[in-house]
Design a protein around this motif. Structure first.
Motif, PDB file in Angstrom:
ATOM      1  N   ALA A 107      15.867  -6.098  11.326  1.00 32.87           N
ATOM      2  CA  ALA A 107      14.787  -5.548  10.503  1.00 32.87           C
ATOM      3  C   ALA A 107      15.225  -4.200   9.930  1.00 32.87           C
ATOM      4  CB  ALA A 107      13.516  -5.391  11.321  1.00 32.87           C
ATOM      5  N   VAL A 133       7.926  -7.476  11.020  1.00 31.82           N
ATOM      6  CA  VAL A 133       7.080  -8.575  10.524  1.00 31.82           C
ATOM      7  C   VAL A 133       5.840  -8.773  11.389  1.00 31.82           C
ATOM      8  CG1 VAL A 133       9.066  -9.729   9.490  1.00 31.82           C
ATOM      9  CG2 VAL A 133       8.361 -10.353  11.814  1.00 31.82           C
ATOM     10  N   LYS A 176       2.647 -10.213   9.966  1.00 27.31           N
ATOM     11  CA  LYS A 176       2.636 -11.548   9.357  1.00 27.31           C
ATOM     12  C   LYS A 176       3.457 -12.525  10.202  1.00 27.31           C
ATOM     13  CE  LYS A 176       6.401 -10.244   6.201  1.00 27.31           C
ATOM     14  NZ  LYS A 176       6.892 -10.300   4.814  1.00 27.31           N
ATOM     15  N   PHE A 227       5.955 -15.752   9.187  1.00 23.12           N
ATOM     16  CA  PHE A 227       7.357 -15.571   9.528  1.00 23.12           C
ATOM     17  C   PHE A 227       7.855 -16.731  10.372  1.00 23.12           C
ATOM     18  CE2 PHE A 227      10.742 -13.732  12.219  1.00 23.12           C
ATOM     19  CZ  PHE A 227      11.610 -13.313  11.222  1.00 23.12           C
ATOM     20  N   ARG A 232       9.943  -8.011  15.291  1.00 25.58           N
ATOM     21  CA  ARG A 232       8.524  -8.358  15.393  1.00 25.58           C
ATOM     22  C   ARG A 232       7.602  -7.153  15.574  1.00 25.58           C
ATOM     23  NH1 ARG A 232       7.499 -14.019  16.030  1.00 25.58           N
ATOM     24  NH2 ARG A 232       9.482 -15.084  15.648  1.00 25.58           N
ATOM     25  N   ASN A 253       5.104  -4.347  14.453  1.00 23.08           N
ATOM     26  CA  ASN A 253       4.137  -4.161  13.363  1.00 23.08           C
ATOM     27  C   ASN A 253       4.325  -2.743  12.840  1.00 23.08           C
ATOM     28  OD1 ASN A 253       2.061  -4.252  11.568  1.00 23.08           O
ATOM     29  ND2 ASN A 253       0.427  -4.356  13.092  1.00 23.08           N
ATOM     30  N   ALA A 292      14.934  -9.365   7.751  1.00 20.89           N
ATOM     31  CA  ALA A 292      13.669  -9.983   8.140  1.00 20.89           C
ATOM     32  C   ALA A 292      12.641  -9.955   7.013  1.00 20.89           C
ATOM     33  CB  ALA A 292      13.102  -9.288   9.378  1.00 20.89           C
ATOM     34  N   ALA A 293      12.523  -8.810   6.338  1.00 19.41           N
ATOM     35  CA  ALA A 293      11.465  -8.635   5.337  1.00 19.41           C
ATOM     36  C   ALA A 293      11.810  -7.469   4.426  1.00 19.41           C
ATOM     37  CB  ALA A 293      10.124  -8.385   6.026  1.00 19.41           C
ATOM     38  N   GLY A 300      11.849 -14.198   6.118  1.00 16.13           N
ATOM     39  CA  GLY A 300      10.454 -14.638   6.083  1.00 16.13           C
ATOM     40  C   GLY A 300      10.001 -15.197   4.746  1.00 16.13           C
TER      41      GLY A 300
END
Length: 329
Positions: free
Chosen positions: A17, A22, A25, A29, A50, A52, A81-82, A134
């Motif tokens: 990340a 993520v 969401k 994901f 993971r 937040n 990841a995002a 994701g």
């Protein structure tokens, strides 16, 4: 140009990340990961994925976790990841020799542009832009999603503009409600060039920093022509105009064979300037395609940045093909 090995069944995809976590969401994901698993890939996440957290954790930690992914000898690719807003914070903490000495496919979209772009221009290693780990949560394998998965496998395909696109940002349901119409400064266009680019909202912050080597990239591949792909998230038209001017002043647009601008997700203007006008004023001597199927709106094309590419336009439609020696017919 270095091309890492394309993905094979049972290959391991590492997911860090470097931008945002993520945690907000997780359901979508996990849906995206199921698609990758169904394709036969294994995935493994770093500890921060993971969270937040719009930062995905503290910058030194994110950088270290990214390096861990590249050090994994059994990994074939590193998928961000995002997206987010704060990836640039980690650039000073990355030991770039780790990425240089352990080449893998680095894949991401939006905010991860700064990471991909530095890896591409400074270390002459191709990267893949268009999706994050994701990004496969559409609930259905649409043709453009299948194109992305095929490109990961090294298949040489022709990506075609789609008939309709989704005009509502971040809707709960993906609805292709508007007709697609690519536009161009010329009636027809058929051009080749070495692909470069990413999210313009991010690229503007890299101009002139030690983390990019655009002028070196442009000089090395000038005989191929340089084909720019620019994805705009929310920059007003005037900001796009000024950024294009700054790119020109910095020597980035030398030997440009064309500029391809994607559909802008959140359009705005402070003076009434349009994005078309921004392109035409800043780059009157460079063929420009705009409203293309790249970037933040669905459907989107997948870009192998660093690879030779051919883009064709006519009658409001376009095609894109990447021509890497490693890709299979």
């Amino acid at each position: 140009m270095r091309y890492p090995e394309y993905l094979k069944k049972n290959d391991l995809i590492m997911i860090p990340a470097p931008s945002a976590g993520v945690g907000r969401k997780l359901e979508s994901f996990d849906c995206s990961l199921r698609v990758l698993h169904d394709e036969g890939y294994r995935t493994e996440e770093t500890a921060s994925v993971r969270l937040n957290d719009m930062r995905g954790g503290e910058a030194p930690v994110r950088a270290a976790e990214l390096e861990q992914c590249f050090l994994r000898e059994d990994a074939a690719a590193v998928f961000c990841a995002a997206g987010g807003d704060f990836l640039s914070e980690i650039l000073p903490y990355i030991h770039w020799n780790v990425l240089r000495d352990h080449p893998k496919w680095l894949i991401g979209a939006s905010d991860p542009t700064s990471l991909l772009y530095c890896y591409l221009t400074k270390y002459d290693t191709a990267v893949i832009y268009g999706m994050n780990a994701g990004s496969f949560d559409t609930g259905e394998i649409y043709p453009y999603v299948r194109d992305s998965l095929n490109i990961l496998k090294g298949k040489r395909i022709v990506q075609r503009s789609c008939g309709r696109y989704a005009s509502v940002p971040f809707a709960d349901e993906l609805v292709f409600d508007k007709e697609t119409e690519w536009k161009c400064s010329q009636k027809k266009l058929d051009v080749r060039g070495r692909a470069i680019g990413g999210c313009l909202d991010v690229l503007k912050d890299l101009i002139g920093t030690k983390y990019e080597n655009t002028k070196g990239f442009v000089r090395k591949y000038k005989n191929d022509g340089i084909l720019w792909f620019l994805d705009v998230y929310s920059m007003p038209a005037e900001h796009v105009y000024r950024t294009l001017l700054q790119m020109r002043y910095a020597g980035w647009l030398e030997h440009a064979s064309a500029i391809v601008l994607g559909r802008v997700l959140f359009e705005s203007s402070e003076t009434g300037m349009t994005y078309e006008e921004a392109l035409r004023r800043a780059c009157p001597d460079i063929p420009c395609v705009y409203n293309a199927d790249i970037g933040h709106t669905d459907p989107y094309m997948t870009l192998i940045l660093g690879a030779p590419a051919r883009i064709r336009f006519g009658n409001g439609k376009g095609t894109l093909c990447f021509e890497t020696k490693e890709a299979e017919e």
